[in-house]
Write a protein that holds these residues in place. Sequence first.
Motif, short mmCIF file in Angstrom:
data_model
loop_
_atom_site.label_atom_id
_atom_site.label_comp_id
_atom_site.label_asym_id
_atom_site.label_seq_id
_atom_site.Cartn_x
_atom_site.Cartn_y
_atom_site.Cartn_z
N VAL A 1 0.84 -1.20 0.00
CA VAL A 1 0.00 0.00 0.00
C VAL A 1 0.87 1.25 0.00
O VAL A 1 0.59 2.22 -0.73
N GLU A 2 1.93 1.25 0.78
CA GLU A 2 2.83 2.41 0.80
C GLU A 2 3.42 2.67 -0.58
O GLU A 2 3.48 3.83 -1.03
N ALA A 3 3.85 1.61 -1.27
CA ALA A 3 4.40 1.77 -2.62
C ALA A 3 3.34 2.26 -3.59
O ALA A 3 3.59 3.16 -4.41
N LEU A 4 2.15 1.69 -3.52
CA LEU A 4 1.06 2.11 -4.40
C LEU A 4 0.68 3.56 -4.14
O LEU A 4 0.49 4.34 -5.08
N LEU A 5 0.60 3.95 -2.89
CA LEU A 5 0.27 5.32 -2.54
C LEU A 5 1.27 6.29 -3.15
O LEU A 5 0.88 7.31 -3.75
N ALA A 6 2.55 6.00 -3.01
CA ALA A 6 3.58 6.86 -3.58
C ALA A 6 3.41 6.99 -5.10
O ALA A 6 3.50 8.09 -5.65
N GLU A 7 3.12 5.88 -5.75
CA GLU A 7 2.93 5.89 -7.22
C GLU A 7 1.70 6.69 -7.61
O GLU A 7 1.73 7.46 -8.58
N LEU A 8 0.60 6.50 -6.89
CA LEU A 8 -0.63 7.22 -7.21
C LEU A 8 -0.46 8.73 -7.04
O LEU A 8 -0.91 9.50 -7.90
N LEU A 9 0.17 9.12 -5.96
CA LEU A 9 0.35 10.54 -5.71
C LEU A 9 1.35 11.16 -6.69
O LEU A 9 1.16 12.29 -7.15
N GLU A 10 2.39 10.42 -7.02
CA GLU A 10 3.37 10.91 -8.00
C GLU A 10 2.72 11.10 -9.36
O GLU A 10 2.96 12.09 -10.05
#
Length: 137
Positions: free
Chosen positions: A124-133
């Motif tokens: 989830v942390e990795a996905l969150l970073a990708e979505l926000l980027e």
Amino acid sequence: MTDKPSVIFVCVHNAGRSQMAAGFMSTLSGGAVEVRSAGSMPAEQINPVAVRAMAEVGIDIAAAQPQVLTPDAVRASDAVITMGCGDVCPIFPGKRYEDWVLEDPAGRGIESVRPIRDEIRGRVEALLAELLEARGA
């Protein structure tokens, strides 16, 4: 249309993995991501061991209710994260799809659910970073 990214977490019973992922995404994003979760065959209630495992890290998912997966929920999401829902998950062009292979916490004790919870958090942390980027946040 909003600049807020949206994600749906899908597993068969919507009682463990997808609920933990939704809890992490809601909490870690601080509301910056619209979060949904659903199941192809929803259970009657959230797995109490998943609730306990999340409470250990300060996230309360006790009030969550398993939801049935609908095409509209998928259509309304930018990212569709499946966790073993197989071919019942509707496919729409232009959506980001990922299948996270994770152990099912159903019927397991807390000692077995903790590593599943922790793996979900990392994903989830990795996905969150990708979505926000991707949204320039």
